[in-house]
Design an enzyme around this catalytic site. Structure first.
Site, PDB file in Angstrom:
ATOM      1  N   GLU A   1      31.444  39.270  42.162  1.00 15.91           N
ATOM      2  CA  GLU A   1      32.202  40.422  42.676  1.00 15.91           C
ATOM      3  C   GLU A   1      31.387  41.705  42.590  1.00 15.91           C
ATOM      4  OE1 GLU A   1      34.153  42.651  40.183  1.00 15.91           O
ATOM      5  OE2 GLU A   1      34.307  41.333  38.459  1.00 15.91           O
TER       6      GLU A   1
ATOM      7  N   LYS B   1      40.634  40.639  30.611  1.00 16.75           N
ATOM      8  CA  LYS B   1      40.125  41.854  29.966  1.00 16.75           C
ATOM      9  C   LYS B   1      40.969  42.164  28.723  1.00 16.75           C
ATOM     10  CE  LYS B   1      37.884  43.752  34.018  1.00 16.75           C
ATOM     11  NZ  LYS B   1      38.296  42.835  35.093  1.00 16.75           N
TER      12      LYS B   1
END
Length: 307
Positions: A25, A159
């Site tokens: 990404e 995350k």
């Protein structure tokens, strides 16, 4: 090929020759890390993927085109321009129609990879259910994409700024297998442990590839999450990083920072609070994911060729 997609020569020939390709990404380049570490990391990831037998395909939107595989100039542009938007699934039609430039989040990268026929995608950590989501309803579009799009995602868990128990509950509801790569514990990005269990553990890339292919052979739509913990020597202390995260979240609340600006703000604030230690950990965990992801892509490619 889809009219919105522009494949680099390297990626195009790899796909035509049925060689393994790994999607990467671009949000990590434009919004996840400061310059010049962002460009250095992006180049290092591509090199690691090549060293492990696959072809890297960094994905971004430039001038309203989905670029799959970036050249040096495009990488530099993504890492230095202040005009780069952050595109999730909902943003894709607008960004393409208006001819804009954008980095792709996990959800948008999965969509673009799938359009190009790329089956494995490497990232740092996925988005998920934010802390306090029971009031804000702030849940990343990454989770719905994992439920719907046939791409395997290799990450170091979600995350650490997120509500990890609720993130795992959400994935379970939508039938996304969470597979620990040589671990029974769901990694928490900067740390190897979270106190939460993965659904299953695999011991190597061959086993991971078999699970991925079997899911899709059954006609079950959606992705698979391969949770690969940060290497021991780069992991941060859990209590230390949690204190920094809580301080960063408090500061974001105080300033009223929400939506797509929240994650980049928190990552930057945590970097400052940890004096750069979190950035170093972030770089190392994504490099480790690139190693594992490339090897899984090689094995998955073998299975498809044998079928």
């Amino acid at each position: 090929m889809n009219r919105f997609i522009d494949l680099s020569e390297e990626v195009k020939s790899a796909l035509e020759e049925r060689r393994p390709v790994v999607a990467l990404e671009s949000t990590i380049i434009s919004h996840g890390m400061p310059y010049p570490q962002n460009i250095e990391t992006a180049r290092a990831l591509e090199e690691i993927v090549r060293e492990n037998g696959a072809v890297p395909a960094t994905i971004a939107i430039i001038g309203g085109k989905i670029k799959i595989g970036l050249n040096e100039e495009e990488l530099e542009f993504m890492g230095t321009s202040k005009e780069i938007l952050k595109a999730s699934k909902r943003d894709l039609p607008v960004v393409l129609a208006k001819g804009l430039n954008a980095a792709t989040t996990v959800s948008a990268t999965m969509i673009c990879a799938n359009l190009a026929g790329i089956k494995v995608f490497v990232t740092g950590g996925i988005g998920g259910v934010h802390r306090g989501a029971e009031e804000t309803f702030d849940i990343s579009a990454d989770l719905q994409e994992l439920a719907n799009t046939n791409v395997a995602v290799v990450c170091a868990g979600a995350k650490a700024i997120l509500d990890l128990p609720r993130t795992l509950e959400y994935l379970e509801t939508f039938g996304v297998p969470v597979i620990g790569f040589r671990t029974e514990e769901f990694p928490a990005f900067y740390t190897r442990e979270s106190g939460l269990k993965v659904d299953y553990r695999v011991e190597d890339e061959v086993e991971a590839a078999k699970v991925i292919k079997t899911k899709w052979d059954l006609g079950l739509k959606g992705g698979i999450l391969i949770a690969n913990p940060i290497p021991e020597e780069y992991a941060l202390d859990r209590a230390y990083i949690e204190k920094a995260i809580e301080e960063a979240i408090f500061e974001a609340d105080r300033r009223g920072i929400r939506g797509k600006a929240l994650t980049p703000f928190l990552l930057e604030k945590i970097k400052d609070l940890t004096e750069g230690k979190s950035l170093k950990a972030n770089i190392e965990l994504v490099k480790n994911n690139a190693r594992v992801g490339a090897k899984i892509a090689v094995q998955l490619n073998k299975l498809y060729k044998e079928a």
